[in-house]
Design a protein around this motif. Structure first.
Motif, PDB file in Angstrom:
ATOM      1  N   LEU A  31      -7.224 -40.295  11.618  1.00 19.35           N
ATOM      2  CA  LEU A  31      -7.031 -40.813  10.269  1.00 19.35           C
ATOM      3  C   LEU A  31      -5.539 -41.072  10.081  1.00 19.35           C
ATOM      4  CD1 LEU A  31      -8.118 -41.473   7.436  1.00 19.35           C
ATOM      5  CD2 LEU A  31      -7.733 -39.067   6.825  1.00 19.35           C
ATOM      6  N   SER A  32      -5.194 -42.283   9.670  1.00 21.46           N
ATOM      7  CA  SER A  32      -3.799 -42.654   9.419  1.00 21.46           C
ATOM      8  C   SER A  32      -3.620 -42.993   7.943  1.00 21.46           C
ATOM      9  CB  SER A  32      -3.391 -43.851  10.279  1.00 21.46           C
ATOM     10  OG  SER A  32      -3.408 -43.509  11.652  1.00 21.46           O
ATOM     11  N   VAL A  33      -2.483 -42.563   7.392  1.00 24.23           N
ATOM     12  CA  VAL A  33      -2.236 -42.768   5.970  1.00 24.23           C
ATOM     13  C   VAL A  33      -0.778 -43.148   5.725  1.00 24.23           C
ATOM     14  CG1 VAL A  33      -4.020 -41.103   5.294  1.00 24.23           C
ATOM     15  CG2 VAL A  33      -1.637 -40.342   5.514  1.00 24.23           C
ATOM     16  N   GLU A  34      -0.571 -43.756   4.569  1.00 25.57           N
ATOM     17  CA  GLU A  34       0.773 -43.985   4.051  1.00 25.57           C
ATOM     18  C   GLU A  34       0.957 -43.020   2.889  1.00 25.57           C
ATOM     19  OE1 GLU A  34       3.465 -47.640   2.175  1.00 25.57           O
ATOM     20  OE2 GLU A  34       1.441 -48.019   2.957  1.00 25.57           O
ATOM     21  N   ALA A  35       2.075 -42.303   2.867  1.00 29.80           N
ATOM     22  CA  ALA A  35       2.248 -41.263   1.853  1.00 29.80           C
ATOM     23  C   ALA A  35       3.726 -40.990   1.632  1.00 29.80           C
ATOM     24  CB  ALA A  35       1.525 -39.987   2.296  1.00 29.80           C
ATOM     25  N   LYS A  36       3.990 -40.026   0.746  1.00 30.51           N
ATOM     26  CA  LYS A  36       5.343 -39.537   0.528  1.00 30.51           C
ATOM     27  C   LYS A  36       5.438 -38.094   0.989  1.00 30.51           C
ATOM     28  CE  LYS A  36       7.271 -42.235  -3.309  1.00 30.51           C
ATOM     29  NZ  LYS A  36       8.530 -42.595  -2.627  1.00 30.51           N
ATOM     30  N   LEU A  37       6.426 -37.803   1.802  1.00 31.71           N
ATOM     31  CA  LEU A  37       6.751 -36.432   2.160  1.00 31.71           C
ATOM     32  C   LEU A  37       7.917 -36.041   1.258  1.00 31.71           C
ATOM     33  CD1 LEU A  37       6.156 -34.099   4.154  1.00 31.71           C
ATOM     34  CD2 LEU A  37       7.931 -35.033   5.608  1.00 31.71           C
ATOM     35  N   LYS A  38       7.598 -35.362   0.166  1.00 35.36           N
ATOM     36  CA  LYS A  38       8.537 -35.166  -0.939  1.00 35.36           C
ATOM     37  C   LYS A  38       8.958 -36.554  -1.439  1.00 35.36           C
ATOM     38  CE  LYS A  38      10.021 -30.564   0.443  1.00 35.36           C
ATOM     39  NZ  LYS A  38      11.152 -29.628   0.655  1.00 35.36           N
ATOM     40  N   ASP A  39      10.232 -36.962  -1.238  1.00 33.34           N
ATOM     41  CA  ASP A  39      10.638 -38.267  -1.744  1.00 33.34           C
ATOM     42  C   ASP A  39      10.861 -39.286  -0.620  1.00 33.34           C
ATOM     43  OD1 ASP A  39      12.897 -37.169  -0.640  1.00 33.34           O
ATOM     44  OD2 ASP A  39      14.192 -37.462  -2.388  1.00 33.34           O
ATOM     45  N   ILE A  40      10.350 -38.987   0.577  1.00 33.05           N
ATOM     46  CA  ILE A  40      10.496 -39.905   1.712  1.00 33.05           C
ATOM     47  C   ILE A  40       9.161 -40.577   2.014  1.00 33.05           C
ATOM     48  CG2 ILE A  40      11.043 -40.112   4.174  1.00 33.05           C
ATOM     49  CD1 ILE A  40      12.967 -37.811   3.885  1.00 33.05           C
ATOM     50  N   ASP A  41       9.137 -41.895   2.033  1.00 26.17           N
ATOM     51  CA  ASP A  41       7.928 -42.642   2.389  1.00 26.17           C
ATOM     52  C   ASP A  41       7.703 -42.545   3.899  1.00 26.17           C
ATOM     53  OD1 ASP A  41       7.283 -43.643  -0.201  1.00 26.17           O
ATOM     54  OD2 ASP A  41       8.928 -45.080  -0.013  1.00 26.17           O
ATOM     55  N   VAL A  42       6.488 -42.229   4.288  1.00 28.37           N
ATOM     56  CA  VAL A  42       6.166 -42.046   5.707  1.00 28.37           C
ATOM     57  C   VAL A  42       4.788 -42.627   6.008  1.00 28.37           C
ATOM     58  CG1 VAL A  42       7.534 -39.929   5.936  1.00 28.37           C
ATOM     59  CG2 VAL A  42       5.110 -39.771   5.321  1.00 28.37           C
ATOM     60  N   VAL A  43       4.545 -42.811   7.298  1.00 27.06           N
ATOM     61  CA  VAL A  43       3.201 -43.075   7.807  1.00 27.06           C
ATOM     62  C   VAL A  43       2.841 -41.911   8.707  1.00 27.06           C
ATOM     63  CG1 VAL A  43       1.814 -44.519   9.354  1.00 27.06           C
ATOM     64  CG2 VAL A  43       3.298 -45.586   7.646  1.00 27.06           C
ATOM     65  N   MET A  44       1.631 -41.385   8.533  1.00 28.99           N
ATOM     66  CA  MET A  44       1.175 -40.250   9.333  1.00 28.99           C
ATOM     67  C   MET A  44      -0.199 -40.522   9.931  1.00 28.99           C
ATOM     68  SD  MET A  44       2.361 -36.820   7.263  1.00 28.99           S
ATOM     69  CE  MET A  44       1.525 -37.219   5.753  1.00 28.99           C
ATOM     70  N   SER A  45      -0.376 -40.084  11.155  1.00 34.83           N
ATOM     71  CA  SER A  45      -1.696 -40.103  11.799  1.00 34.83           C
ATOM     72  C   SER A  45      -2.041 -38.676  12.209  1.00 34.83           C
ATOM     73  CB  SER A  45      -1.696 -40.990  13.044  1.00 34.83           C
ATOM     74  OG  SER A  45      -1.443 -42.335  12.720  1.00 34.83           O
ATOM     75  N   CYS A  46      -3.311 -38.336  12.116  1.00 32.37           N
ATOM     76  CA  CYS A  46      -3.750 -36.994  12.508  1.00 32.37           C
ATOM     77  C   CYS A  46      -5.105 -37.087  13.203  1.00 32.37           C
ATOM     78  CB  CYS A  46      -3.840 -36.078  11.294  1.00 32.37           C
ATOM     79  SG  CYS A  46      -4.257 -34.352  11.686  1.00 32.37           S
ATOM     80  N   GLN A  47      -5.234 -36.367  14.294  1.00 33.50           N
ATOM     81  CA  GLN A  47      -6.496 -36.360  15.030  1.00 33.50           C
ATOM     82  C   GLN A  47      -7.466 -35.339  14.460  1.00 33.50           C
ATOM     83  OE1 GLN A  47      -4.303 -36.054  18.976  1.00 33.50           O
ATOM     84  NE2 GLN A  47      -5.891 -37.515  19.554  1.00 33.50           N
ATOM     85  N   SER A  48      -8.745 -35.637  14.556  1.00 37.26           N
ATOM     86  CA  SER A  48      -9.797 -34.768  14.034  1.00 37.26           C
ATOM     87  C   SER A  48     -10.544 -34.097  15.176  1.00 37.26           C
ATOM     88  CB  SER A  48     -10.780 -35.581  13.182  1.00 37.26           C
ATOM     89  OG  SER A  48     -11.943 -34.821  12.904  1.00 37.26           O
ATOM     90  N   TRP A  49     -10.516 -32.773  15.227  1.00 36.26           N
ATOM     91  CA  TRP A  49     -11.249 -32.046  16.261  1.00 36.26           C
ATOM     92  C   TRP A  49     -12.760 -32.175  16.052  1.00 36.26           C
ATOM     93  CZ3 TRP A  49      -9.803 -30.383  20.811  1.00 36.26           C
ATOM     94  CH2 TRP A  49     -10.646 -29.525  21.525  1.00 36.26           C
ATOM     95  N   SER A  50     -13.168 -32.376  14.807  1.00 40.67           N
ATOM     96  CA  SER A  50     -14.604 -32.511  14.504  1.00 40.67           C
ATOM     97  C   SER A  50     -15.196 -33.794  15.069  1.00 40.67           C
ATOM     98  CB  SER A  50     -14.836 -32.467  12.987  1.00 40.67           C
ATOM     99  OG  SER A  50     -14.474 -31.214  12.469  1.00 40.67           O
ATOM    100  N   PHE A  51     -14.333 -34.752  15.415  1.00 44.07           N
ATOM    101  CA  PHE A  51     -14.804 -36.025  15.945  1.00 44.07           C
ATOM    102  C   PHE A  51     -14.716 -35.988  17.477  1.00 44.07           C
ATOM    103  CE2 PHE A  51     -15.532 -40.405  16.646  1.00 44.07           C
ATOM    104  CZ  PHE A  51     -16.019 -40.955  15.472  1.00 44.07           C
ATOM    105  N   ILE A  52     -15.756 -35.458  18.098  1.00 44.47           N
ATOM    106  CA  ILE A  52     -15.872 -35.371  19.559  1.00 44.47           C
ATOM    107  C   ILE A  52     -14.592 -34.778  20.158  1.00 44.47           C
ATOM    108  CG2 ILE A  52     -16.634 -36.547  21.679  1.00 44.47           C
ATOM    109  CD1 ILE A  52     -17.772 -38.753  20.007  1.00 44.47           C
ATOM    110  N   ALA A  53     -14.200 -33.622  19.609  1.00 42.34           N
ATOM    111  CA  ALA A  53     -13.067 -32.837  20.110  1.00 42.34           C
ATOM    112  C   ALA A  53     -11.762 -33.629  20.139  1.00 42.34           C
ATOM    113  CB  ALA A  53     -13.372 -32.269  21.495  1.00 42.34           C
ATOM    114  N   GLY A  54     -11.560 -34.450  19.127  1.00 46.79           N
ATOM    115  CA  GLY A  54     -10.309 -35.182  19.012  1.00 46.79           C
ATOM    116  C   GLY A  54     -10.043 -36.151  20.147  1.00 46.79           C
ATOM    117  N   SER A  55     -11.090 -36.608  20.806  1.00 48.56           N
ATOM    118  CA  SER A  55     -10.911 -37.517  21.941  1.00 48.56           C
ATOM    119  C   SER A  55     -10.557 -38.924  21.466  1.00 48.56           C
ATOM    120  CB  SER A  55     -12.174 -37.548  22.804  1.00 48.56           C
ATOM    121  OG  SER A  55     -13.319 -37.863  22.035  1.00 48.56           O
ATOM    122  N   VAL A  56      -9.935 -39.673  22.368  1.00 54.06           N
ATOM    123  CA  VAL A  56      -9.416 -41.003  22.023  1.00 54.06           C
ATOM    124  C   VAL A  56     -10.171 -42.086  22.771  1.00 54.06           C
ATOM    125  CG1 VAL A  56      -7.394 -42.518  22.130  1.00 54.06           C
ATOM    126  CG2 VAL A  56      -7.117 -40.099  21.521  1.00 54.06           C
TER     127      VAL A  56
END
Length: 311
Positions: free
Chosen positions: A116-141
Motif C-alpha cells: 500500500l502506497s500513500v501520500e501523507a504528511k510526516l508532521k509538517d513534511i510531505d512524503v510518499v510512503m509504501s508499506c508491505q503487508s504480511w497478510s498478503f501472501i507473506a508480503g511477497s512481491v
C-alpha cells in the motif's frame, strides 16, 4: 491378555486427555490474550503500545494502515492508485489455486495487492510512503507490487517528495516465477530515477525482511533503518546458509543487530521513536526545518554518520 491391552489403551486415553488440545485459529482470534515471551498478554495491551510488548519489547507485525496511522495520524493519508495486472499467467496451482490464494489475501489484508502506497504528511513534511503487508501472501512481491512501487516513485518525482519504504516480506512470489523476479530490477530502476532527481529515500526494515526484497530495493536506500535489533534481515534462510557454510554462523546472524555491526544498515530505531527519527532525518536532508538545521552540528554521532552519505 485382552484385559492387559485394554488397560494400556485406557491409560493412553487418560494421558492424551490430560494434555489440553491446541487452540484452533478461530479460538485464538476470539481470545482476548495472545502469547509473547512464553506467557499470555492482553491483545489490547499490545495494540495500545503500537503492537510492541511492554514487557519484553518484542515488535509484533503491523499492517500498512497501522504504520501510516502511527506515523501520520489516523486516516491522514491519501492512497496512491496503481495498475493491477492480471497475475495468474502461468495458471499456477499447488495445494490451492493461485487465484484462490489471491482472493483470500485480498480479503485478509483489505488490499488489492501486497503493498500500500500513500501520500501523507510526516508532521509538517510531505512524503510518499509504501508499506508491505504480511497478510498478503507473506508480503511477497509480484507484478502489481512492482507497479505500486513505481507509481509511488512517480508521485515522488512529480511532486518532489521524499520516499519511505517500510519492508516486511518473504521475497518474490513463487507463483509468478520470473515475472516476479524482474520486479527487483524494476524497483531498482525506479529508485535510480528518484536519485537522479536528488530526492531522499529511506528504507525501514521490519521483521522479517528477506528474499528478493532484501536484495533489491531495501539495501539501496540513502538511509537504512531497522525498528528492532531482533528483526530478521537477510536473503536466504539461515538453515540454507548453514548447510552451505563450513563454519558455524554467529548467534545473531541475519538479525538487524548483526547487520548493524557489519555495516549493512545505519541505525536501529525502536518503533516508538520511528516517527521522530524519520522527521529529524528528512528535516536535515531536505533542509526544511530551521530549528533542526541550526542544531544539526549538535546531533548525535549516529545521526551525523547515517546522513553523511545522503546529504
Amino acid at each position: 491378555m485382552v484385559n492387559w491391552i485394554t488397560k494400556i489403551l485406557k491409560v493412553g486415553e487418560k494421558i492424551k486427555s490430560s494434555f489440553k488440545q491446541r487452540a484452533t485459529k478461530a479460538e485464538q482470534m476470539a481470545s482476548p490474550y495472545m502469547s509473547c515471551h512464553g506467557r499470555p498478554i492482553l491483545k489490547s495491551t499490545i495494540k495500545e503500545n503500537n503492537f510492541v510488548c511492554p514487557e519484553c519489547n518484542e515488535h509484533h507485525k503491523m499492517e500498512p494502515k497501522q504504520y501510516f496511522d502511527m506515523l501520520c495520524g489516523k486516516d491522514q493519508y491519501t492512497k496512491i492508485e496503481s495498475p493491477i495486472p492480471y497475475e495468474d499467467v502461468l495458471n499456477w496451482s499447488d495445494s490451492k489455486k493461485y487465484t484462490d490464494r489471491l482472493k483470500q489475501a485480498k480479503k485478509l489484508s483489505g488490499l488489492e495487492c501486497g503493498i500500500l502506497s500513500v501520500e501523507a504528511k510526516l508532521k509538517d513534511i510531505d512524503v510518499v510512503m509504501s508499506c508491505q503487508s504480511w497478510s498478503f501472501i507473506a508480503g511477497s512481491v509480484s507484478m502489481p507490487e512492482g507497479e505500486n512501487v513505481l507509481s509511488a516513485i512517480s508521485k515522488c518525482i512529480e511532486k518532489k517528495l521524499p520516499y519511505i519504504f517500510i519492508a516486511k516480506s518473504s521475497g518474490m512470489r513463487m507463483m509468478t516465477n520470473n515475472l516476479s523476479l524482474v520486479q527487483m530490477n524494476r524497483m531498482i530502476i525506479g529508485i535510480n530515477e528518484l536519485r537522479k532527481h536528488n530526492l531522499p529515500f529511506i528504507s525501514v526494515i521490519t521483521s522479517p525482511t528477506t528474499g528478493g526484497t532484501s536484495a533489491s530495493i531495501v539495501p539501496i536506500a540513502d538511509i537504512i533503518l531497522a525498528e528492532s535489533k531482533n528483526a530478521v534481515y537477510g536473503f536466504a534462510g539461515k538453515r540454507i546458509v548453514e548447510s552451505s557454510s563450513s563454519e558455524p554462523l554467529p548467534e545473531k546472524f541475519q538479525t538487524a543487530q548483526w547487520a548493524l555491526q557489519n555495516g549493512q544498515i545505519d541505525k536501529i530505531v525502536d518503533r516508538k521513536d520511528l516517527k521522530d527519527t524519520l522527521y529529524t532525518l528528512l528535516s536535515i536532508l531536505l533542509k526544511q526545518n530551521a530549528d533542526i538545521s541550526s542544531v544539526s552540528d549538535e546531533t548525535s554521532e549516529d545521526i551525523n554518520s547515517i546522513t553523511k552519505a545522503a546529504s
